[in-house]
Design a protein around this motif. Structure first.
Motif, PDB file in Angstrom:
ATOM      1  N   ALA A  47       0.737  -1.360   0.124  1.00 34.45           N
ATOM      2  CA  ALA A  47      -0.042  -0.097   0.082  1.00 34.45           C
ATOM      3  C   ALA A  47       0.703   1.267   0.089  1.00 34.45           C
ATOM      4  CB  ALA A  47      -0.793  -0.110   1.226  1.00 34.45           C
ATOM      5  N   ARG A  48       1.867   1.148   0.654  1.00 37.93           N
ATOM      6  CA  ARG A  48       2.857   2.367   0.729  1.00 37.93           C
ATOM      7  C   ARG A  48       3.484   2.534  -0.733  1.00 37.93           C
ATOM      8  NH1 ARG A  48       5.011   4.450   5.683  1.00 37.93           N
ATOM      9  NH2 ARG A  48       6.826   5.515   4.262  1.00 37.93           N
ATOM     10  N   ILE A  49       3.911   1.670  -1.300  1.00 36.18           N
ATOM     11  CA  ILE A  49       4.336   1.827  -2.725  1.00 36.18           C
ATOM     12  C   ILE A  49       3.355   2.408  -3.692  1.00 36.18           C
ATOM     13  CG2 ILE A  49       5.039   0.596  -4.813  1.00 36.18           C
ATOM     14  CD1 ILE A  49       6.301  -1.506  -2.598  1.00 36.18           C
ATOM     15  N   ALA A  50       2.106   1.843  -3.325  1.00 32.23           N
ATOM     16  CA  ALA A  50       0.804   2.441  -4.404  1.00 32.23           C
ATOM     17  C   ALA A  50       0.501   3.838  -4.090  1.00 32.23           C
ATOM     18  CB  ALA A  50      -0.247   1.472  -4.160  1.00 32.23           C
ATOM     19  N   THR A  51       0.916   4.058  -2.863  1.00 31.94           N
ATOM     20  CA  THR A  51       0.583   5.470  -2.470  1.00 31.94           C
ATOM     21  C   THR A  51       1.440   6.288  -2.976  1.00 31.94           C
ATOM     22  OG1 THR A  51      -0.496   5.187  -0.298  1.00 31.94           O
ATOM     23  CG2 THR A  51       0.451   7.185  -0.597  1.00 31.94           C
ATOM     24  N   GLY A  52       2.771   5.949  -3.159  1.00 32.23           N
ATOM     25  CA  GLY A  52       3.820   6.727  -3.803  1.00 32.23           C
ATOM     26  C   GLY A  52       3.483   6.910  -5.031  1.00 32.23           C
ATOM     27  N   TRP A  53       2.808   5.937  -5.859  1.00 28.23           N
ATOM     28  CA  TRP A  53       2.473   6.049  -7.353  1.00 28.23           C
ATOM     29  C   TRP A  53       1.136   7.001  -7.433  1.00 28.23           C
ATOM     30  CZ3 TRP A  53       3.214   0.395  -9.140  1.00 28.23           C
ATOM     31  CH2 TRP A  53       4.530   0.216  -9.672  1.00 28.23           C
ATOM     32  N   ARG A  54       0.456   7.157  -6.400  1.00 27.07           N
ATOM     33  CA  ARG A  54      -0.637   7.952  -6.501  1.00 27.07           C
ATOM     34  C   ARG A  54      -1.956   7.108  -7.002  1.00 27.07           C
ATOM     35  NH1 ARG A  54       2.609  10.062  -3.677  1.00 27.07           N
ATOM     36  NH2 ARG A  54       2.990  12.237  -3.539  1.00 27.07           N
ATOM     37  N   LEU A  55      -1.694   5.832  -6.736  1.00 34.12           N
ATOM     38  CA  LEU A  55      -2.842   4.979  -7.102  1.00 34.12           C
ATOM     39  C   LEU A  55      -3.976   4.950  -6.062  1.00 34.12           C
ATOM     40  CD1 LEU A  55      -0.795   1.550  -8.133  1.00 34.12           C
ATOM     41  CD2 LEU A  55      -1.629   3.358  -9.699  1.00 34.12           C
ATOM     42  N   LYS A  56      -4.989   4.567  -6.616  1.00 32.16           N
ATOM     43  CA  LYS A  56      -6.417   4.585  -5.890  1.00 32.16           C
ATOM     44  C   LYS A  56      -6.861   3.365  -5.314  1.00 32.16           C
ATOM     45  CE  LYS A  56     -10.401   5.612  -7.787  1.00 32.16           C
ATOM     46  NZ  LYS A  56     -11.693   6.257  -8.520  1.00 32.16           N
ATOM     47  N   GLU A  57      -7.003   3.061  -4.095  1.00 34.43           N
ATOM     48  CA  GLU A  57      -7.164   1.735  -3.453  1.00 34.43           C
ATOM     49  C   GLU A  57      -8.632   1.680  -3.761  1.00 34.43           C
ATOM     50  OE1 GLU A  57      -5.907  -0.706   0.240  1.00 34.43           O
ATOM     51  OE2 GLU A  57      -7.391   0.966   0.854  1.00 34.43           O
ATOM     52  N   VAL A  58      -9.414   0.547  -4.135  1.00 30.69           N
ATOM     53  CA  VAL A  58     -10.516   0.462  -4.486  1.00 30.69           C
ATOM     54  C   VAL A  58     -11.171  -0.834  -3.675  1.00 30.69           C
ATOM     55  CG1 VAL A  58     -10.743   1.806  -6.717  1.00 30.69           C
ATOM     56  CG2 VAL A  58     -10.497  -0.943  -6.846  1.00 30.69           C
ATOM     57  N   GLN A  59     -10.451  -1.596  -2.997  1.00 33.10           N
ATOM     58  CA  GLN A  59     -10.756  -2.699  -2.369  1.00 33.10           C
ATOM     59  C   GLN A  59      -9.515  -2.830  -1.305  1.00 33.10           C
ATOM     60  OE1 GLN A  59     -12.993  -5.431  -2.860  1.00 33.10           O
ATOM     61  NE2 GLN A  59     -12.143  -6.292  -1.245  1.00 33.10           N
ATOM     62  N   PRO A  60     -10.068  -3.062  -0.075  1.00 34.50           N
ATOM     63  CA  PRO A  60      -9.032  -3.415   1.285  1.00 34.50           C
ATOM     64  C   PRO A  60      -8.301  -4.636   0.896  1.00 34.50           C
ATOM     65  CG  PRO A  60     -11.507  -3.016   2.021  1.00 34.50           C
ATOM     66  CD  PRO A  60     -11.723  -3.029   0.336  1.00 34.50           C
ATOM     67  N   PRO A  61      -7.283  -4.757   1.087  1.00 35.28           N
ATOM     68  CA  PRO A  61      -6.325  -5.937   0.989  1.00 35.28           C
ATOM     69  C   PRO A  61      -7.092  -7.380   1.379  1.00 35.28           C
ATOM     70  CG  PRO A  61      -4.961  -4.319   2.002  1.00 35.28           C
ATOM     71  CD  PRO A  61      -6.502  -3.802   2.267  1.00 35.28           C
ATOM     72  N   LEU A  62      -6.934  -8.272   0.357  1.00 35.02           N
ATOM     73  CA  LEU A  62      -7.609  -9.631   0.688  1.00 35.02           C
ATOM     74  C   LEU A  62      -6.296 -10.259   1.186  1.00 35.02           C
ATOM     75  CD1 LEU A  62      -9.497 -12.064   0.742  1.00 35.02           C
ATOM     76  CD2 LEU A  62      -8.971 -12.130  -1.694  1.00 35.02           C
ATOM     77  N   LEU A 117     -13.096  -5.271  -9.900  1.00 36.34           N
ATOM     78  CA  LEU A 117     -12.114  -4.501 -10.711  1.00 36.34           C
ATOM     79  C   LEU A 117     -12.212  -4.174 -11.926  1.00 36.34           C
ATOM     80  CD1 LEU A 117     -10.032  -2.513  -9.654  1.00 36.34           C
ATOM     81  CD2 LEU A 117      -8.288  -4.397  -9.700  1.00 36.34           C
ATOM     82  N   ALA A 118     -12.211  -5.586 -12.843  1.00 37.06           N
ATOM     83  CA  ALA A 118     -12.698  -5.238 -14.448  1.00 37.06           C
ATOM     84  C   ALA A 118     -13.665  -4.755 -14.531  1.00 37.06           C
ATOM     85  CB  ALA A 118     -12.354  -7.039 -14.732  1.00 37.06           C
ATOM     86  N   ALA A 119     -14.890  -5.116 -14.037  1.00 34.53           N
ATOM     87  CA  ALA A 119     -16.196  -4.622 -14.059  1.00 34.53           C
ATOM     88  C   ALA A 119     -16.108  -3.087 -14.114  1.00 34.53           C
ATOM     89  CB  ALA A 119     -17.379  -5.127 -13.576  1.00 34.53           C
ATOM     90  N   GLY A 120     -15.686  -2.543 -13.045  1.00 35.95           N
ATOM     91  CA  GLY A 120     -15.508  -1.219 -12.655  1.00 35.95           C
ATOM     92  C   GLY A 120     -14.670  -0.419 -13.776  1.00 35.95           C
ATOM     93  N   LEU A 121     -13.596  -1.076 -14.078  1.00 38.03           N
ATOM     94  CA  LEU A 121     -12.844  -0.429 -15.165  1.00 38.03           C
ATOM     95  C   LEU A 121     -13.514  -0.372 -16.566  1.00 38.03           C
ATOM     96  CD1 LEU A 121      -9.444  -2.209 -14.669  1.00 38.03           C
ATOM     97  CD2 LEU A 121      -9.883   0.257 -14.707  1.00 38.03           C
ATOM     98  N   ALA A 122     -14.353  -1.600 -16.932  1.00 39.12           N
ATOM     99  CA  ALA A 122     -15.088  -1.479 -18.294  1.00 39.12           C
ATOM    100  C   ALA A 122     -16.122  -0.428 -18.268  1.00 39.12           C
ATOM    101  CB  ALA A 122     -15.779  -3.110 -18.387  1.00 39.12           C
ATOM    102  N   MET A 123     -16.860  -0.193 -17.044  1.00 37.15           N
ATOM    103  CA  MET A 123     -17.877   0.751 -16.917  1.00 37.15           C
ATOM    104  C   MET A 123     -17.345   2.181 -16.653  1.00 37.15           C
ATOM    105  SD  MET A 123     -20.880  -1.456 -14.638  1.00 37.15           S
ATOM    106  CE  MET A 123     -19.852  -2.079 -13.245  1.00 37.15           C
ATOM    107  N   GLY A 124     -16.087   2.263 -16.550  1.00 35.81           N
ATOM    108  CA  GLY A 124     -15.572   3.582 -16.211  1.00 35.81           C
ATOM    109  C   GLY A 124     -15.958   4.270 -14.635  1.00 35.81           C
ATOM    110  N   ILE A 125     -16.064   3.281 -13.845  1.00 29.25           N
ATOM    111  CA  ILE A 125     -16.395   3.947 -12.548  1.00 29.25           C
ATOM    112  C   ILE A 125     -15.194   4.661 -11.912  1.00 29.25           C
ATOM    113  CG2 ILE A 125     -16.999   2.822 -10.135  1.00 29.25           C
ATOM    114  CD1 ILE A 125     -18.870   0.809 -11.583  1.00 29.25           C
ATOM    115  N   PHE A 126     -14.139   3.794 -12.013  1.00 28.26           N
ATOM    116  CA  PHE A 126     -12.594   4.108 -11.351  1.00 28.26           C
ATOM    117  C   PHE A 126     -12.021   5.277 -12.372  1.00 28.26           C
ATOM    118  CE2 PHE A 126     -12.861  -0.419 -10.470  1.00 28.26           C
ATOM    119  CZ  PHE A 126     -13.464  -0.397  -9.289  1.00 28.26           C
TER     120      PHE A 126
END
Length: 161
Positions: free
Chosen positions: A104-119, A152-161
């Motif tokens: 998560a720290r690495i993803a934060t550095g990239w400024r990615l948006k977490e859309v699901q808590p870690p599994l 995650l794939a459906a959200g990308l396909a629908m443009g939700i993210f």
């Protein structure tokens, strides 16, 4: 910039099974690319619309090969991935929290948006023999991986993210 990129590392097969389950379910919703961490580079990250990172926790940290992927790709894509969605799946013997925090720290550095808590899937492997043995992830946990991949794939396909 389309589709879901799933990047994984595995030594004993657990995180591979998790990543494959997510990829199979996600492919029903949108284009999905499944890649081993060692074979993934900056161009793959730049070409994707979102990410699912899947790795084992080794010695209370993100696996070395997954960390090497991030080390190798971090600066070449820095400033070029902002706002893209991501989720993560960790295959752990007993905890997994530290590996999830590290990722998560690495993803934060990239400024990615977490859309699901870690599994975190816990295998309960505690002895050297159990830790080194091939893993078999149960159907209930694989279903949770499938849900993340599909969502995650459906959200990308629908443009939700």
């Amino acid at each position: 910039m389309t589709g879901l990129l799933i990047v994984y590392h595995t030594r004993t097969g657990g995180s591979r099974q998790m990543a494959e389950a997510a990829a199979e379910a996600g492919a029903a919703e949108a284009p999905v690319t499944l890649r081993k961490a060692a074979e993934t580079g900056p161009a793959h990250l730049l070409a994707a619309g979102g990410y699912l990172f899947c790795a084992p926790e080794n010695l209370a940290a993100l696996s070395g090969e997954m960390k090497e992927f991030f080390d190798r790709c971090y600066y070449p894509v820095l400033g070029r991935l902002e706002g893209r969605p991501y989720a993560q799946m960790i295959c752990a013997g007993s905890d997994g929290q530290n590996a999830a925090r590290q990722l998560a720290r690495i993803a934060t550095g990239w400024r990615l948006k977490e859309v699901q808590p870690p599994l975190i899937v816990c295998t309960h492997a505690q002895t050297p023999e159990q830790i080194l043995a091939p893993k078999r992830i149960g159907e209930a946990d694989l279903d949770r991986c499938r849900e993340i991949g599909a969502a995650l794939a459906a959200g990308l396909a629908m443009g939700i993210f």
